[in-house]
Design a protein around this motif. Structure first.
Motif, mmCIF file in Angstrom:
data_model
loop_
_atom_site.group_PDB
_atom_site.id
_atom_site.type_symbol
_atom_site.label_atom_id
_atom_site.label_comp_id
_atom_site.label_asym_id
_atom_site.label_seq_id
_atom_site.Cartn_x
_atom_site.Cartn_y
_atom_site.Cartn_z
ATOM 1 N N GLN A 1 0.817 -1.216 0.000
ATOM 2 C CA GLN A 1 0.000 0.000 0.000
ATOM 3 C C GLN A 1 0.850 1.265 0.000
ATOM 4 O OE1 GLN A 1 -2.752 -1.514 -1.174
ATOM 5 N NE2 GLN A 1 -3.752 0.229 -0.200
ATOM 6 N N THR A 2 2.046 1.190 0.518
ATOM 7 C CA THR A 2 2.917 2.364 0.499
ATOM 8 C C THR A 2 3.238 2.764 -0.925
ATOM 9 O OG1 THR A 2 3.871 1.759 2.636
ATOM 10 C CG2 THR A 2 5.130 3.285 1.267
ATOM 11 N N ALA A 3 3.660 1.797 -1.726
ATOM 12 C CA ALA A 3 3.960 2.091 -3.132
ATOM 13 C C ALA A 3 2.688 2.405 -3.914
ATOM 14 C CB ALA A 3 4.690 0.913 -3.763
ATOM 15 N N ALA A 4 1.589 1.732 -3.577
ATOM 16 C CA ALA A 4 0.349 1.909 -4.342
ATOM 17 C C ALA A 4 -0.155 3.342 -4.298
ATOM 18 C CB ALA A 4 -0.726 0.958 -3.822
ATOM 19 N N ALA A 5 0.070 4.043 -3.189
ATOM 20 C CA ALA A 5 -0.423 5.420 -3.093
ATOM 21 C C ALA A 5 0.163 6.296 -4.180
ATOM 22 C CB ALA A 5 -0.086 5.995 -1.705
ATOM 23 N N GLY A 6 1.465 6.212 -4.387
ATOM 24 C CA GLY A 6 2.088 7.030 -5.421
ATOM 25 C C GLY A 6 1.829 6.523 -6.825
ATOM 26 N N LEU A 7 1.860 5.210 -7.006
ATOM 27 C CA LEU A 7 1.717 4.647 -8.345
ATOM 28 C C LEU A 7 0.295 4.787 -8.880
ATOM 29 C CD1 LEU A 7 3.829 1.387 -7.892
ATOM 30 C CD2 LEU A 7 4.570 3.645 -8.675
ATOM 31 N N THR A 8 -0.691 4.818 -7.992
ATOM 32 C CA THR A 8 -2.073 5.013 -8.427
ATOM 33 C C THR A 8 -2.347 6.469 -8.776
ATOM 34 O OG1 THR A 8 -2.751 3.172 -7.008
ATOM 35 C CG2 THR A 8 -4.489 4.639 -7.767
ATOM 36 N N ASP A 9 -1.566 7.387 -8.221
ATOM 37 C CA ASP A 9 -1.784 8.816 -8.428
ATOM 38 C C ASP A 9 -0.962 9.387 -9.577
ATOM 39 O OD1 ASP A 9 -2.961 11.369 -7.385
ATOM 40 O OD2 ASP A 9 -0.837 11.869 -7.173
ATOM 41 N N SER A 10 0.192 8.797 -9.859
ATOM 42 C CA SER A 10 1.103 9.349 -10.858
ATOM 43 C C SER A 10 1.317 8.371 -12.005
ATOM 44 C CB SER A 10 2.465 9.660 -10.211
ATOM 45 O OG SER A 10 3.438 9.915 -11.211
ATOM 46 N N PRO A 11 0.855 8.691 -13.204
ATOM 47 C CA PRO A 11 1.116 7.789 -14.331
ATOM 48 C C PRO A 11 2.593 7.687 -14.668
ATOM 49 C CG PRO A 11 0.081 9.815 -15.091
ATOM 50 C CD PRO A 11 0.019 9.835 -13.599
ATOM 51 N N ALA A 12 3.355 8.767 -14.453
ATOM 52 C CA ALA A 12 4.796 8.682 -14.698
ATOM 53 C C ALA A 12 5.446 7.725 -13.702
ATOM 54 C CB ALA A 12 5.433 10.066 -14.589
ATOM 55 N N GLY A 13 5.016 7.780 -12.435
ATOM 56 C CA GLY A 13 5.529 6.845 -11.447
ATOM 57 C C GLY A 13 5.157 5.411 -11.783
ATOM 58 N N LEU A 14 3.915 5.208 -12.227
ATOM 59 C CA LEU A 14 3.474 3.881 -12.653
ATOM 60 C C LEU A 14 4.355 3.378 -13.783
ATOM 61 C CD1 LEU A 14 1.245 1.622 -12.574
ATOM 62 C CD2 LEU A 14 0.054 2.965 -14.321
ATOM 63 N N ALA A 15 4.630 4.235 -14.760
ATOM 64 C CA ALA A 15 5.481 3.848 -15.880
ATOM 65 C C ALA A 15 6.873 3.465 -15.402
ATOM 66 C CB ALA A 15 5.552 4.980 -16.898
ATOM 67 N N ALA A 16 7.439 4.247 -14.485
ATOM 68 C CA ALA A 16 8.777 3.946 -13.989
ATOM 69 C C ALA A 16 8.808 2.583 -13.313
ATOM 70 C CB ALA A 16 9.229 5.037 -13.014
ATOM 71 N N TRP A 17 7.789 2.280 -12.516
ATOM 72 C CA TRP A 17 7.748 1.025 -11.765
ATOM 73 C C TRP A 17 7.664 -0.178 -12.693
ATOM 74 C CZ3 TRP A 17 8.766 0.794 -6.722
ATOM 75 C CH2 TRP A 17 8.456 -0.372 -6.003
ATOM 76 N N ILE A 18 6.877 -0.062 -13.766
ATOM 77 C CA ILE A 18 6.626 -1.204 -14.648
ATOM 78 C C ILE A 18 7.646 -1.298 -15.778
ATOM 79 C CG2 ILE A 18 4.995 -2.097 -16.371
ATOM 80 C CD1 ILE A 18 2.733 -1.364 -14.506
ATOM 81 N N VAL A 19 7.999 -0.178 -16.395
ATOM 82 C CA VAL A 19 8.865 -0.220 -17.573
ATOM 83 C C VAL A 19 10.243 -0.759 -17.235
ATOM 84 C CG1 VAL A 19 10.063 1.245 -19.249
ATOM 85 C CG2 VAL A 19 7.607 1.508 -18.881
ATOM 86 N N GLU A 20 10.744 -0.420 -16.057
ATOM 87 C CA GLU A 20 12.061 -0.942 -15.673
ATOM 88 C C GLU A 20 12.049 -2.470 -15.653
ATOM 89 O OE1 GLU A 20 14.999 -2.649 -13.126
ATOM 90 O OE2 GLU A 20 13.035 -2.193 -12.244
#
Length: 394
Positions: free
Chosen positions: A254-273
């Motif tokens: 849930q700690t990571a989910a808060a930022g990744l659900t709010d920021s598409p750029a953050g979501l991209a960084a988490w998955i694309v790597e």
């Protein structure tokens, strides 16, 4: 269909203009992190390359045509059905002009993806004759989104583990009228396929996997073959250098989910790597995927808001008892070990943990082999399941 079974309903999602405008607004408003100046720490060395991420985000905001991609996905036969209190989204594509017994096949995806993983391979499996293969190798293909992924419902209670999802898939195949079938998958989908074979051996005629999961062994290491001990050591080393994401998923998702659900750029960084690191691309992600393909995967996550629920499945799987993890699969098993995948198991380990009747090493492909190399992956499935076709109709 018996009256007590739920009935699937056709499903074609349509994104509203407001949803897309919100996504673009967020992308354009991204606050960018700094990047290290030291050459040895630049690029992808410390995680996602900020320069590449800027390029991808700019394309996502101003050039990516999601309506076109959504329309292409809509050409697959997609449905939703209530199973186990959850709405399950799935692709169901029947064999085209088969020349013999048709084998139903359920394909299970992993993280960080969804039914997206198999979108390229579905037509190769259902209509082999149109792609230069034997029409006798046609499959009826079922590709569900796991609960909390893609267009399936997110569990409102505790997250489901791979054992529970395997039970849902067995129920789904009953809903679709398939008493006996094959199962295949990779990553978490490998675990789900394994438990389908373990818990429903009377229904699963054979199971194919592209990996054997994270190695778990609680016995005396002296009982292992040298290559097995080396693999366990290699897996532990991989976990120390590459496994931080999984530790976060298992412990504090849930700690990571808060930022990744709010920021598409953050979501991209988490998955694309991960898409880059786990693919057979020699460090150039666009050797394996186009920007449109990358962003289709990301946009599914963004629009469905499922990054948090997908990560929570790691927590559920982390609580599976060791006795379950140690069970040996007696159903005939096949393994295709693609060269660009994560830590690849030795054959001695596969024989120890499964009735491994076929093990192959294709020349190309990585963790997302069904998407990276769909022709190779389709041929691997055709070759493995060929001897078991008659069993599904017996």
């Amino acid at each position: 269909m018996p009256d007590d079974l739920p009935r699937p309903e056709p499903f074609v999602p349509q994104t509203t203009p407001a949803e897309l405008e919100d996504l673009r607004r967020r992308l354009r408003a991204t606050r960018w992190p700094d990047a290290p100046d030291a050459p040895e720490d630049g690029g992808w060395a410390m995680g996602t390359d900020v320069g590449y991420l800027r390029e991808l985000v700019a394309y996502w905001a101003d050039a990516f045509d999601w309506p076109a991609q959504e329309a292409a996905l809509g050409r697959l036969n997609r449905f939703r059905v209530p199973i186990g209190g959850l709405g399950i989204h799935f692709v169901h594509a029947r064999a085209v002009a088969p020349a013999g017994p048709v084998l139903p096949l359920v394909l299970s995806h992993g993280w960080p993806d969804s039914f997206w993983r198999y979108t390229k391979v579905v037509p190769l499996l259902t209509d082999p004759a149109a792609h230069g293969a034997d029409p006798a190798d046609a499959f009826d293909v079922v590709v569900p989104d796991m609960p909390g992924y893609g267009y399936s419902d997110r569990p409102t209670g505790p997250p489901l583990d791979s054992i529970a999802v395997a039970g849902l898939w067995a129920r789904l195949m009953s809903v679709l009228g398939y008493e006996r079938f094959g199962a295949a998958g990779g990553d978490i989908g490998s675990h789900v396929s394994r438990y389908l074979a373990l818990d429903h051996p009377d229904r699963v005629v054979a199971v194919h996997r592209t990996d054997a999961g994270v190695p778990v062994f609680s016995g005396d290491p002296a009982d292992l073959a040298p290559e097995e001990r080396a693999w366990l050591e290699e897996g532990a080393a991989w976990g120390r250098t590459e496994g931080a994401y999984a530790a976060m998923h298992r412990t504090k998702p849930q700690t990571a989910a808060a930022g990744l659900t709010d920021s598409p750029a953050g979501l991209a960084a988490w998955i694309v790597e991960k898409m880059r690191a786990w693919s057979d691309c020699d460090g150039d992600i666009e050797r394996a995927y186009t920007k449109d393909e990358i962003l289709t995967n990301l946009t599914i996550y963004w629009l469905t808001g499922t990054i948090g629920s997908s990560m929570r499945m790691y927590r559920a799987n982390g609580a599976i008892p060791p006795a379950q993890l140690a069970r040996r699969v007696e159903v005939p098993s096949g393994f295709s070990l693609f060269p660009g995948d994560l830590v690849r198991p030795p054959r001695a380990w596969l024989a120890r943990t499964a009735n491994a009747v076929r093990v192959s090493e294709p020349p190309r492909g990585g963790h997302f082999a069904a998407f990276e190399e769909p022709e190779l992956y389709a041929e691997e499935l055709r070759a493995f399941f060929r001897p078991f076709r008659a069993a599904a109709t017996a």
